[in-house]
Design an enzyme around this catalytic site. Structure first.
Site, short mmCIF file in Angstrom:
data_model
loop_
_atom_site.label_atom_id
_atom_site.label_comp_id
_atom_site.label_asym_id
_atom_site.label_seq_id
_atom_site.Cartn_x
_atom_site.Cartn_y
_atom_site.Cartn_z
N TYR A 155 -3.25 11.67 5.37
CA TYR A 155 -3.54 10.15 5.96
C TYR A 155 -2.41 9.29 5.36
CZ TYR A 155 -5.22 5.72 6.45
OH TYR A 155 -5.25 4.36 6.56
N ARG A 168 0.66 -1.17 -0.16
CA ARG A 168 -0.04 -0.18 0.12
C ARG A 168 0.98 1.09 -0.08
NH1 ARG A 168 -3.87 2.31 4.71
NH2 ARG A 168 -2.14 3.88 5.48
N GLU A 207 -4.53 -7.66 5.13
CA GLU A 207 -3.69 -6.21 5.35
C GLU A 207 -2.68 -6.71 6.51
OE1 GLU A 207 -5.76 -2.96 6.75
OE2 GLU A 207 -4.05 -1.67 6.75
C1 GCO Z 1 -6.32 0.75 6.91
C2 GCO Z 1 -7.19 1.83 8.22
C3 GCO Z 1 -6.61 2.20 8.92
C4 GCO Z 1 -7.48 3.01 10.06
C5 GCO Z 1 -7.24 2.60 11.48
C6 GCO Z 1 -8.24 3.34 12.29
O1 GCO Z 1 -6.75 0.51 5.96
O2 GCO Z 1 -5.33 0.21 7.53
O3 GCO Z 1 -7.72 2.76 6.95
O4 GCO Z 1 -5.34 2.94 8.77
O5 GCO Z 1 -7.17 4.26 9.81
O6 GCO Z 1 -7.51 1.33 11.50
O7 GCO Z 1 -8.49 2.87 13.71
MG MG Z 2 -8.27 1.84 5.42
#
Ligand code: GCO
Ligand code: MG
Length: 404
Positions: free
Chosen positions: A159, A147, A341
């Site tokens: 983000y 990712r 993930e």
């Molecule tokens: C991801 C998620 C996380 C969330 C988190 C919130 O795809 O891994 O979006 O990064 O933001 O789990 O608690």
């Molecule tokens: Mg996510």
């Protein structure tokens, strides 16, 4: 067999985790993850005050009946707090069933459908060169799916970008009052193709690339993004728009063939049904911890299988090692597994949790210990007390509240 105790353990080895421990009169114990990032104590209370007293004296072998009892038995049902609590009970009971049978959980789910579980790891950078360095390390480590997230020039915070040392990316979550971040969609949309261009130029098309939009776009903006990324052939574009508005995905679909993944914040099959049955997504991201445990997650994945949608379970570091362990059993067993993930856990997590799961390069396996294969050292957990933290909130440049 009867349940004799049900305890909630809150600990913070680098991150806050809520764990439910169920013990039986035969001396078997089961663990379930009940962590809801930033709202941990709400689930701890839901369990301690409302669910644990109901468990005592019940037969832990009746997993389906327990699930129905807790779900249908709660008039105020669904929602993240309730469903995370039910998930923890469900996973703990599957852990006990595996231990009672002397089998790793995946064997009870039908056995392995593959040799190991393919992971995707996270790479982020404060700029494109930093991203490329991080991707290089992950490729070196054996990951085949990554990712990628890069700070958008001109925004103070993006983000998915920690700016921290490699391997230590965790969502910023400091203190009880959320940090405020600013967002500018135009800058992001213009910049996004640049990072994929750079990675494709360096690594070609052998590497799978994923990206999390984290709910920031409108449907037509998401359609534009998906279209602008088509030539880079992403594995998926995640959460392009907030998923409450499910019809929005119809519009996105009309304009782009970039695959779409949604569902980490979903709690039940009802949240997923329309997106799956209308074939509006390609991957469903529900997790064992937030979507009703193993019992309910399998139901979601079975529905998805009918419609050619594959699994891509959420596995951020705010889900505990118990969650990852349970996810790996499901991933190994189901026919329509897509990808898992993998973010890892904060250094020191293994002082508190001990896991039979193992990783080799970009693959993981839940291991052969009976049950889930993850245990918790309560004495060690006690050394890491709860540390209140919040996820950030997001505003547009003019101060309007936006989705984080
Ligand atoms: C991801 C998620 C996380 C969330 C988190 C919130 O795809 O891994 O979006 O990064 O933001 O789990 O608690
Ligand atoms: Mg996510």
């Amino acid at each position: 067999m009867k349940i004799t105790t049900a305890e909630v353990i809150v600990t913070c080895p680098g991150r806050n985790y809520v764990t439910l421990k169920i013990t039986t009169d035969e001396g078997l114990t089961g663990l379930g993850d009940a962590t809801l990032n930033g709202r941990e104590l709400a689930v701890a209370s839901y369990l301690r005050d409302h669910v644990c007293p109901l468990l005592i004296g019940r037969d832990p072998q009746r997993i389906e009946d327990m699930w129905q009892y807790l779900y249908r038995g709660a008039y105020w049902r669904r929602g993240p707090v309730t469903m995370t609590a039910i998930s923890a009970v469900d996973v703990a009971l599957w852990d006990i069933k595996g231990k009672a049978a002397g089998l790793p959980l995946y064997q009870l789910l039908g056995g392995a459908s593959r040799e190991a579980v393919t992971l995707y790891a996270h790479a982020d950078g404060r700029d494109v060169p930093e991203l490329l360095d991080r991707v290089a390390e992950l490729v070196e480590d054996g990951f085949q799916a990554i990712r990628v997230q890069v700070a958008v020039p001109g925004l103070d915070k993006t983000y998915g970008v920690s700016g921290g040392p490699p391997g230590t990316f965790y969502e910023p979550a400091d203190g009880r009052i959320p940090a405020e971040q600013r967002w500018e969609t135009g800058a992001y949309l213009d910049f996004a193709p640049t990072m994929f261009e750079a990675v494709r130029e360096r690594y070609g098309f052998d590497l799978h690339l994923l990206h999390d939009v984290h709910n920031r776009l409108t449907p037509v903006e998401a359609a534009r993004l998906g279209r602008s990324l088509e030539s880079f052939r992403l594995w998926w574009m995640e959460d392009p728009t907030p998923a409450e508005d499910q019809a929005a995905f119809g519009l996105i679909r009309q304009h782009t063939v970039t695959p779409i993944a949604v569902g980490e914040v979903f709690n039940s099959i009802w949240d997923c049904r329309d997106l799956i049955t209308n074939r509006l997504i390609d991957y469903i991201r529900t997790s064992v911890t937030h979507a009703g445990g193993i019992t309910h997650l399998r139901r979601i994945f079975d529905l998805a299988h009918l419609y050619g949608v594959r699994s891509g379970s959420h596995g951020a570091g705010d889900l505990s090692p118990v969650s990852l362990g349970a996810a790996l059993h499901v991933d190994l067993a189901i026919p329509n597994f897509g990808i898992q993930e993998y973010m890892g856990h904060a250094p020191g997590w293994d002082d508190v949790f001990h896991a039979s799961y193992w990783r080799e390069g970009g693959y993981m396996h839940p291991g052969e210990d009976p049950g889930i294969g993850v245990t918790l050292d309560e004495e060690a957990a006690g050394r890491f007390p709860y540390d209140p933290k919040s996820l950030p909130v997001c505003r547009l440049r003019d101060g309007t509240m936006h989705d984080w």
